[in-house]
Design an enzyme around this catalytic site. Structure first.
Site, PDB file in Angstrom:
ATOM      1  N   ARG A  81       0.870  -1.171   0.000  1.00 17.90           N
ATOM      2  CA  ARG A  81       0.000   0.000   0.000  1.00 17.90           C
ATOM      3  C   ARG A  81       0.911   1.226   0.000  1.00 17.90           C
ATOM      4  NH1 ARG A  81      -2.178  -3.458   4.127  1.00 17.90           N
ATOM      5  NH2 ARG A  81      -4.229  -4.283   3.562  1.00 17.90           N
ATOM      6  N   LYS A 136      -2.188  -2.091   8.001  1.00 17.33           N
ATOM      7  CA  LYS A 136      -3.365  -1.519   8.663  1.00 17.33           C
ATOM      8  C   LYS A 136      -3.486  -2.037  10.090  1.00 17.33           C
ATOM      9  CE  LYS A 136      -6.330  -0.653   4.635  1.00 17.33           C
ATOM     10  NZ  LYS A 136      -7.624  -0.972   3.991  1.00 17.33           N
ATOM     11  N   HIS A 144      -4.205  -9.204   3.728  1.00 23.10           N
ATOM     12  CA  HIS A 144      -5.670  -9.223   3.787  1.00 23.10           C
ATOM     13  C   HIS A 144      -6.136 -10.075   4.960  1.00 23.10           C
ATOM     14  CE1 HIS A 144      -6.159  -8.318  -0.797  1.00 23.10           C
ATOM     15  NE2 HIS A 144      -5.997  -7.237  -0.081  1.00 23.10           N
ATOM     16  N   TYR A 150      -8.667 -11.248  -7.222  1.00 24.16           N
ATOM     17  CA  TYR A 150      -7.537 -11.286  -8.146  1.00 24.16           C
ATOM     18  C   TYR A 150      -7.472 -12.580  -8.953  1.00 24.16           C
ATOM     19  CZ  TYR A 150      -5.989  -7.233  -5.557  1.00 24.16           C
ATOM     20  OH  TYR A 150      -5.930  -5.994  -4.972  1.00 24.16           O
ATOM     21  N   HIS A 172      -1.866   2.227  -5.931  1.00 22.61           N
ATOM     22  CA  HIS A 172      -2.589   0.988  -5.647  1.00 22.61           C
ATOM     23  C   HIS A 172      -2.672   0.091  -6.877  1.00 22.61           C
ATOM     24  CE1 HIS A 172      -4.399  -0.497  -1.990  1.00 22.61           C
ATOM     25  NE2 HIS A 172      -5.348  -1.087  -2.685  1.00 22.61           N
ATOM     26  N   ARG A 181      -0.076  -2.438  -6.687  1.00 21.99           N
ATOM     27  CA  ARG A 181      -0.442  -3.513  -5.746  1.00 21.99           C
ATOM     28  C   ARG A 181      -1.391  -4.498  -6.417  1.00 21.99           C
ATOM     29  NH1 ARG A 181      -1.075  -4.758  -0.124  1.00 21.99           N
ATOM     30  NH2 ARG A 181      -3.228  -5.136   0.521  1.00 21.99           N
TER      31      ARG A 181
END
Length: 299
Positions: free
Chosen positions: A149, A173, A271, A280, A245, A248
């Site tokens: 990110r 995160k 994730h 994806y 992004h 990514r």
């Protein structure tokens, strides 16, 4: 309790107990401000603890009529639910009015990706004769090699580089840490950048551990990374609307298309849920087109 004091308590909870980033905290507080605005439009003295499930349903309808997308509505509702969970924990409520409110249905949008040719063209367009050219090349190689990110890129620290083991430690995160493999090309550029470029920076106090620095010797901003990529896209005439992004997304897509295990990609991206990573698994569109042309009897 009134709105300002309750929201202030929620802010402290998000920062001190949930360990959310400043950007995430600001997003949650913006949701609360919308709810407060709506509640006070219903009744000037309306308190947060008097909001009902029906009020929240009306609120969702209200933000929908404002033109907010389904994704934004769902994110706002997530913030509202977190707010009322906090109120329950603090014994400010006896029940949660947001508990049974359902999120709007969303269509899962396939993320835009770059081809390997596009990525090579973007990185190849960097002017290495400029003082920041080699730094920019290194940044984009690391961004794509590790699937970071943009915030993870600009906060990457020297103390979290384990290049002898082919890994970097990423703080993602919620301050969650993960180890991500780093490719040979990105490693090579990083070593040169640290050894021959960065050492000439006049580094500001407190910024010594950040890998990528501005000309002023401080950590780069998110906006700076966006501008670097936007300028390169214009330089090579790339018509796609891209951002950090996009690198990514491309990292994940290229791994999946190459046969990488979905769980491994989930770990590398950081994730929480594998359903986020599953987006994806879409096949390369050009491959599908060529397959149809080659094998369909009507082609």
């Amino acid at each position: 309790m009134d709105w300002p004091s309750t929201i202030n308590g929620f802010r402290s909870y998000l920062k001190l107990e949930k360990f959310l980033s400043p950007n995430s905290v600001d997003a949650y507080l913006q949701d609360m401000n919308k709810l407060q605005q709506f509640a006070l439009s219903l009744q000037p003295e309306r308190k947060p603890e008097t909001i009902t499930s029906q009020d929240l349903k009306a609120f969702i309808q209200w933000i929908n009529e404002l033109g907010m997308t389904s994704a934004s509505q769902a994110r706002t509702l997530s913030g509202i639910k977190a707010f009322y969970k906090f109120m329950l924990m603090e014994n400010l409520l006896s029940h949660n009015p947001a508990e049974l409110i359902e999120s709007p249905r969303m269509q899962r949008k396939l993320p835009d990706t770059l081809s390997i040719v596009d990525i090579d063209a973007l990185i190849g367009a960097i002017d290495l004769s400029k003082p920041d050219g080699f730094r920019n090349k290194t940044m984009l190689e690391v961004l794509y090699s590790c699937g970071l990110r943009v915030t993870e890129l600009i906060t990457l620290k020297i103390s979290n580089l384990y290049l002898e083991d082919d890994f970097v430690k990423i703080v993602g995160k919620g301050n969650k840490e993960r180890l991500v493999p780093i490719g040979e090309q990105a490693q090579k550029l990083l070593k040169i950048y640290l050894r021959e470029i960065r050492v000439h920076f006049n580094i500001k106090k407190g910024q010594e551990d950040f890998v990528f620095l501005s000309k002023r010797g401080a950590a780069l901003s998110r906006v700076m990374i966006f501008m670097i990529i936007k300028d390169l896209a214009e330089k090579i005439g790339l018509k796609k609307s891209i951002s950090p992004h996009t690198f990514r997304h491309s990292f994940a897509t290229h791994l999946i298309e190459g046969g990488a295990d979905l769980r491994a990609v989930q770990e590398m991206l950081g994730h929480e849920s594998i359903t986020t990573t599953e987006i994806y698994t879409h096949l390369d569109r050009e491959y599908l087109r060529e397959t149809i042309i080659q094998y369909h009897p009507r082609s």
